[in-house]
Design a protein around this motif. Sequence first.
Motif, PDB file in Angstrom:
ATOM      1  N   UNK A 123      15.028   3.822 -17.310  1.00 52.00           N
ATOM      2  CA  UNK A 123      13.588   3.949 -17.522  1.00 52.00           C
ATOM      3  C   UNK A 123      12.899   4.078 -16.165  1.00 52.00           C
ATOM      4  N   UNK A 124      12.165   5.177 -16.003  1.00 53.19           N
ATOM      5  CA  UNK A 124      11.457   5.443 -14.745  1.00 53.19           C
ATOM      6  C   UNK A 124       9.969   5.559 -15.040  1.00 53.19           C
ATOM      7  N   UNK A 125       9.183   4.591 -14.595  1.00 54.42           N
ATOM      8  CA  UNK A 125       7.753   4.570 -14.906  1.00 54.42           C
ATOM      9  C   UNK A 125       6.963   4.178 -13.667  1.00 54.42           C
ATOM     10  N   UNK A 126       5.627   4.193 -13.801  1.00 49.15           N
ATOM     11  CA  UNK A 126       4.755   3.644 -12.765  1.00 49.15           C
ATOM     12  C   UNK A 126       4.696   4.462 -11.486  1.00 49.15           C
ATOM     13  N   UNK A 127       4.987   5.779 -11.588  1.00 51.31           N
ATOM     14  CA  UNK A 127       4.938   6.604 -10.389  1.00 51.31           C
ATOM     15  C   UNK A 127       6.175   6.476  -9.521  1.00 51.31           C
ATOM     16  N   UNK A 128       7.301   6.162 -10.130  1.00 51.78           N
ATOM     17  CA  UNK A 128       8.572   6.016  -9.399  1.00 51.78           C
ATOM     18  C   UNK A 128       9.006   7.345  -8.790  1.00 51.78           C
ATOM     19  N   UNK A 129       9.588   7.279  -7.594  1.00 51.63           N
ATOM     20  CA  UNK A 129      10.161   8.454  -6.934  1.00 51.63           C
ATOM     21  C   UNK A 129      11.656   8.216  -6.745  1.00 51.63           C
ATOM     22  N   UNK A 130      12.472   9.194  -7.143  1.00 55.64           N
ATOM     23  CA  UNK A 130      13.913   9.129  -6.910  1.00 55.64           C
ATOM     24  C   UNK A 130      14.281  10.280  -5.979  1.00 55.64           C
TER      25      UNK A 130
ATOM     26  N   UNK B 146       0.824  -1.210   0.000  1.00 57.85           N
ATOM     27  CA  UNK B 146       0.000   0.000   0.000  1.00 57.85           C
ATOM     28  C   UNK B 146       0.859   1.261   0.000  1.00 57.85           C
ATOM     29  N   UNK B 147       1.984   1.219   0.686  1.00 57.44           N
ATOM     30  CA  UNK B 147       2.876   2.376   0.718  1.00 57.44           C
ATOM     31  C   UNK B 147       3.389   2.694  -0.687  1.00 57.44           C
ATOM     32  N   UNK B 148       3.827   1.662  -1.402  1.00 63.88           N
ATOM     33  CA  UNK B 148       4.314   1.837  -2.778  1.00 63.88           C
ATOM     34  C   UNK B 148       3.195   2.376  -3.668  1.00 63.88           C
ATOM     35  N   UNK B 149       1.998   1.792  -3.535  1.00 63.08           N
ATOM     36  CA  UNK B 149       0.870   2.201  -4.383  1.00 63.08           C
ATOM     37  C   UNK B 149       0.463   3.637  -4.070  1.00 63.08           C
ATOM     38  N   UNK B 150       0.392   3.988  -2.787  1.00 60.68           N
ATOM     39  CA  UNK B 150       0.005   5.338  -2.411  1.00 60.68           C
ATOM     40  C   UNK B 150       0.991   6.372  -2.910  1.00 60.68           C
ATOM     41  N   UNK B 151       2.286   6.086  -2.759  1.00 61.83           N
ATOM     42  CA  UNK B 151       3.309   7.008  -3.250  1.00 61.83           C
ATOM     43  C   UNK B 151       3.186   7.191  -4.761  1.00 61.83           C
ATOM     44  N   UNK B 152       3.019   6.076  -5.486  1.00 59.80           N
ATOM     45  CA  UNK B 152       2.872   6.157  -6.943  1.00 59.80           C
ATOM     46  C   UNK B 152       1.616   6.935  -7.334  1.00 59.80           C
ATOM     47  N   UNK B 153       0.530   6.743  -6.589  1.00 56.09           N
ATOM     48  CA  UNK B 153      -0.711   7.466  -6.905  1.00 56.09           C
ATOM     49  C   UNK B 153      -0.547   8.971  -6.694  1.00 56.09           C
TER      50      UNK B 153
ATOM     51  N   UNK C  22      22.791   3.596 -15.889  1.00 57.78           N
ATOM     52  CA  UNK C  22      22.348   3.396 -17.278  1.00 57.78           C
ATOM     53  C   UNK C  22      21.622   2.071 -17.427  1.00 57.78           C
ATOM     54  N   UNK C  23      20.503   2.110 -18.162  1.00 54.16           N
ATOM     55  CA  UNK C  23      19.781   0.880 -18.463  1.00 54.16           C
ATOM     56  C   UNK C  23      18.996   0.310 -17.295  1.00 54.16           C
ATOM     57  N   UNK C  24      19.008   0.976 -16.142  1.00 52.43           N
ATOM     58  CA  UNK C  24      18.193   0.499 -15.026  1.00 52.43           C
ATOM     59  C   UNK C  24      16.718   0.723 -15.344  1.00 52.43           C
ATOM     60  N   UNK C  25      15.863  -0.133 -14.770  1.00 51.37           N
ATOM     61  CA  UNK C  25      14.418  -0.008 -14.992  1.00 51.37           C
ATOM     62  C   UNK C  25      13.723   0.071 -13.639  1.00 51.37           C
ATOM     63  N   UNK C  26      13.087   1.190 -13.377  1.00 55.53           N
ATOM     64  CA  UNK C  26      12.382   1.403 -12.114  1.00 55.53           C
ATOM     65  C   UNK C  26      10.900   1.573 -12.418  1.00 55.53           C
ATOM     66  N   UNK C  27      10.089   0.660 -11.900  1.00 51.56           N
ATOM     67  CA  UNK C  27       8.651   0.679 -12.152  1.00 51.56           C
ATOM     68  C   UNK C  27       7.947   0.681 -10.797  1.00 51.56           C
ATOM     69  N   UNK C  28       7.335   1.811 -10.445  1.00 53.02           N
ATOM     70  CA  UNK C  28       6.665   1.897  -9.145  1.00 53.02           C
ATOM     71  C   UNK C  28       7.635   1.770  -7.995  1.00 53.02           C
TER      72      UNK C  28
END
Length: 358
Positions: A265-272, A227-234, A280-286
């Motif tokens: 690639x940063x998608x899905x509501x990712x926070x950095x 839920x924490x991950x989903x809430x942050x992404x939302x 390079x080439x890392x993939x962060x999804x949510x």
Amino acid sequence: MTAPATDAVVLVGGKGTRLRPLTLSAPKPMLPTAGLPFLEHLLARIKAAGIDHVVLGTSFKAEVFEEHFGDGSDLGLELEYVFESEPLGTGGGIRNVLPRLRADHVMVFNGDVLGGTDLRAVLDTHHSSEADVTLHLVRVGDPRAFGCVPTDEDGRVTAFLEKTQDPPTDQINAGCYVFRREIIEQIAEGRPVSVEREVFPALLAEGKRVYGHVDAAYWRDMGTPEDFVKGSADLVRGIAPSPALDGTRGESLVHPGAGVAPGALLIGGTVVGRGAEVGAGARLDGAVVFDGAVVEAGAVVERSILGFGARIGPRALVRDAVIGDGANVGARCELLRGARVWPGVTLPDGGVRFSTDV
């Protein structure tokens, strides 16, 4: 008509055990959520509703709140803190802050709920129905996991029902209440009290005016990693509203001072977070990447939380996991399905796998 003066109380005393190991170093309401301490989103909503005086009921790591927010003036609020030496439950926690309350009406919040309801509308319901207590009730798709709160055609609460496989209503208690001050004065002092199991059923039995403000606004209990991950992404994507966030919403939120290499690639509501690095080439999804964490080249992080200063090695896979502060996950490791790495732990390259190929 001007709405009567209202105080806010936020209960932030929980230990956040379901979010360990992140909550070993910080209380849950202070964990970075879309780049801000979670509590800051709630305080901004309280301010936007026209409430200026807020009392925090603290217990676990109580000093962290005052160190960060001080007297609240930076947020345009007046903040006070009341420490709870023994866990008193929701009702006992509300009663414990009574000496600091000034207004005749008090809006109470659980400090781990991410919500989008119109707080002014909840207050309007409270005053127009001349309620003793008003509960914010939210409609959910599957109410079986929650206690249900049915209301009559006037919005008056008729019962408080425990979890059941066949709920008679889809309305659940959303963890936000408005009390008349005198109701708080009647709560037993100095012992644990549950509002849900003790205070509210007793008020119904006494014939007090207990009303529900029902809506289908955004609502999420942030107590679990999922839920924490989903809430942050939302929040990042604008699905959950927050007056504390400005700028456009999108697939990612990268804070100043973070470094993101070309081809990541940063998608899905990712926070950095601040000072974090993504190779390079890392993939962060949510992904929720706290300040100072490092994701090396070619690593994949999905629906996971990386604590302060954690490091994910090259071509590692982290999915549905929680990585503690300062932990070091070696190259080509695979952490899946609820894995948790404690702070400061080092996993050697290829040291944890879910598959046979290396």
